[in-house]
Design an enzyme around this catalytic site. Structure first.
Site, PDB file in Angstrom:
ATOM      1  N   LYS A 124      23.431  64.715  39.563  1.00  0.00           N
ATOM      2  CA  LYS A 124      24.619  64.456  40.382  1.00  0.00           C
ATOM      3  C   LYS A 124      25.879  64.949  39.682  1.00  0.00           C
ATOM      4  O   LYS A 124      26.754  65.562  40.291  1.00  0.00           O
ATOM      5  CB  LYS A 124      24.720  62.958  40.704  1.00  0.00           C
TER       6      LYS A 124
ATOM      7  N   ASP B  25      27.883  56.370  48.824  1.00  0.00           N
ATOM      8  CA  ASP B  25      26.444  56.267  49.058  1.00  0.00           C
ATOM      9  C   ASP B  25      26.137  55.725  50.454  1.00  0.00           C
ATOM     10  O   ASP B  25      25.007  55.844  50.935  1.00  0.00           O
ATOM     11  CB  ASP B  25      25.817  55.298  48.029  1.00  0.00           C
TER      12      ASP B  25
ATOM     13  N   GLN C  18      24.098  53.792  40.250  1.00  0.00           N
ATOM     14  CA  GLN C  18      22.705  54.266  40.280  1.00  0.00           C
ATOM     15  C   GLN C  18      21.756  53.073  40.325  1.00  0.00           C
ATOM     16  O   GLN C  18      21.826  52.181  39.488  1.00  0.00           O
ATOM     17  CB  GLN C  18      22.424  55.148  39.054  1.00  0.00           C
TER      18      GLN C  18
END
Lengths: 295, 295
Positions: free
Chosen positions: A53, A120, A97
């Site tokens: 990422k 997200d 994460q």
């Protein structure tokens, strides 16, 4: 029939090219999109995702704010870091994460992220807005899937879509995107799962099948009709001595057989995977634009 | 086959009896569940709904806090009233009767309601929690439908459910409840709507059909299989000179013909309608319990 491969890798590269230009024009206005990446602990898979990422951010010019925390960090300290990022105007997206260590309440942490920076798309308020048709960050994997279908020229409106799998990160949000009265929706959606009586009875009728079961070869050729569009969300490791790492990645679809029947199919690797990170970048750029009232 | 009628009226009365006992035992602990009902303007249908809700509250002992506001009230004043109710500990539920006048932003008003008092289940954060499987107030009409199916002894797990209609108050939340891995879910759900190519192709395979189209007689006998369970969410007025009011209410289902084919069917009136208000009462009592840490 031999299916046309929808290359997520190629499509992701195209979209990243578009985003790079957008970032350049934002920078010309003095705005640098910023993504805070929060990683707790040293899980190798998570580390590798985070690296990918951050690398993707760098490629298109997004500032990535790297936060690596020890696995024994307290929930309180993690929440206060999120609070700090919530109010930092240089940060437009916050990515925590997953999974988090067991002593930390994952739902509580996701709720703490400012919904306006929830790139997200996991915050309940964003999920809820998506369902009721309000503007919201779309979760990255489902959004990537929809973009792959659309950019392959496949019509969603009126299509019978069968999604196999009802996870919070793929099946459920994807169903909700596709059933909306919108240009990314208007499909007739069925969600199958472990309690479904006869999954193939549903998939065999589908114009578009999305496999998100987490099980290799769980969608086979006899389950799909001729000319179907098949999207493979799975990422499964199978032992392979011919590879340096000792394994290779396969999806949830029996690719060889299904690709002889389908009209379009996505490969694994190089399919949905690269699109997921790309939509994270997309959401981060979008958030920077929204924060600065740029359309 | 002649369908067994699932009487929403009877079931609602049973559940209200249960709730009345719960309210009595809460009152013995010094807790009176309170519902703030906010009505803006003088729409006759809205006035009649609000009256019915307040009457139902009174019957089971919920305190109903009546707020009738003029149709030209400013959005600001409405929001400040909601703010006041949000922080009033005697109020456990806030109901804003929709629709609101056009000068008021409905989405903004619904967002202003404290999610912990959102007994209608319309706040995006509650919708989102429902989708991801966290505890949330379930929207009243879908929750009423699920209770009717369950209490009739019909098995949801593994059932093929086809919902016709994708509104924010019925179709979409109902689909999300029924696809959950939970005792109110585990069904295989398909959502059909105006853009679906051939609705009957889906409904004819369904174990359970939910009609929420808003169109009289839009679900006909040829569209359902023998022995299906048919839930009719529609409330449509049709002219009828034999009635004092000059009209009667019918649902979205061709009741006479379908009831000869189905195993269970809900009538209109006396079906889903009475259940909707009942689940509002249920959510209000539930909220009062949660606010006082009572399980």
């Amino acid at each position: 029939m031999t299916a046309e491969i929808i290359s997520g890798k190629q499509l992701a590269s195209d979209i990243r090219g578009e985003l790079k230009q957008e970032v350049e024009s934002l920078k010309a206005k003095g705005i640098t999109p910023g993504l805070a990446v929060i990683l707790v602990g040293e899980d190798p898979a998570s580390q590798s995702y985070v690296r990918a990422k951050e690398k993707a951010c760098a490629e298109i010019g997004i500032y990535s704010d790297d936060n690596k925390l020890p696995s024994d960090i307290s929930e309180e300290k993690l929440l206060s870091l999120i609070e700090e990022k919530n109010s930092d105007p240089s940060i437009h997206g916050i990515l925590v994460q997953l999974p988090l260590p067991k002593h930390i309440d994952e739902a509580k942490v996701l709720l703490a992220v400012n919904p306006d920076k929830d790139v997200d798309g996991f915050h309940p308020v964003n999920v809820g807005k998506l369902v009721v048709g309000q503007k919201a960050f779309l979760p990255c994997t489902p959004h990537g899937i929809v973009q792959m279908i659309k950019r392959a020229g496949v019509k969603l409106e009126g299509a019978n879509v069968v999604i196999v799998g009802r996870s919070n990160i793929v099946g459920k949000p994807l169903a909700n995107i596709l059933m909306q009265k919108s240009e990314l929706g208007n499909a007739t959606v069925t969600v199958c799962h472990t309690r479904t009586k006869d999954i193939s009875k549903h998939t065999i009728e589908a114009d578009i099948v999305v496999a998100a079961t987490g099980l290799p070869n769980s969608v086979t050729a006899d389950m799909v009709k001729d000319g179907a569009v098949v999207i493979d969300v799975g990422v499964n490791r199978v032992p392979d001595d011919t590879k340096k790492k000792g394994y290779r990645l396969i999806g949830d679809v029996d690719f060889d057989a299904v690709s002889r029947k389908a009209s379009f199919i996505t490969p694994v690797p190089g399919g949905v995977g690269p699109m997921t990170i790309t939509m994270l970048l997309y959401n981060t750029v979008d958030s920077a634009k929204t924060a600065n009232n740029i359309k």
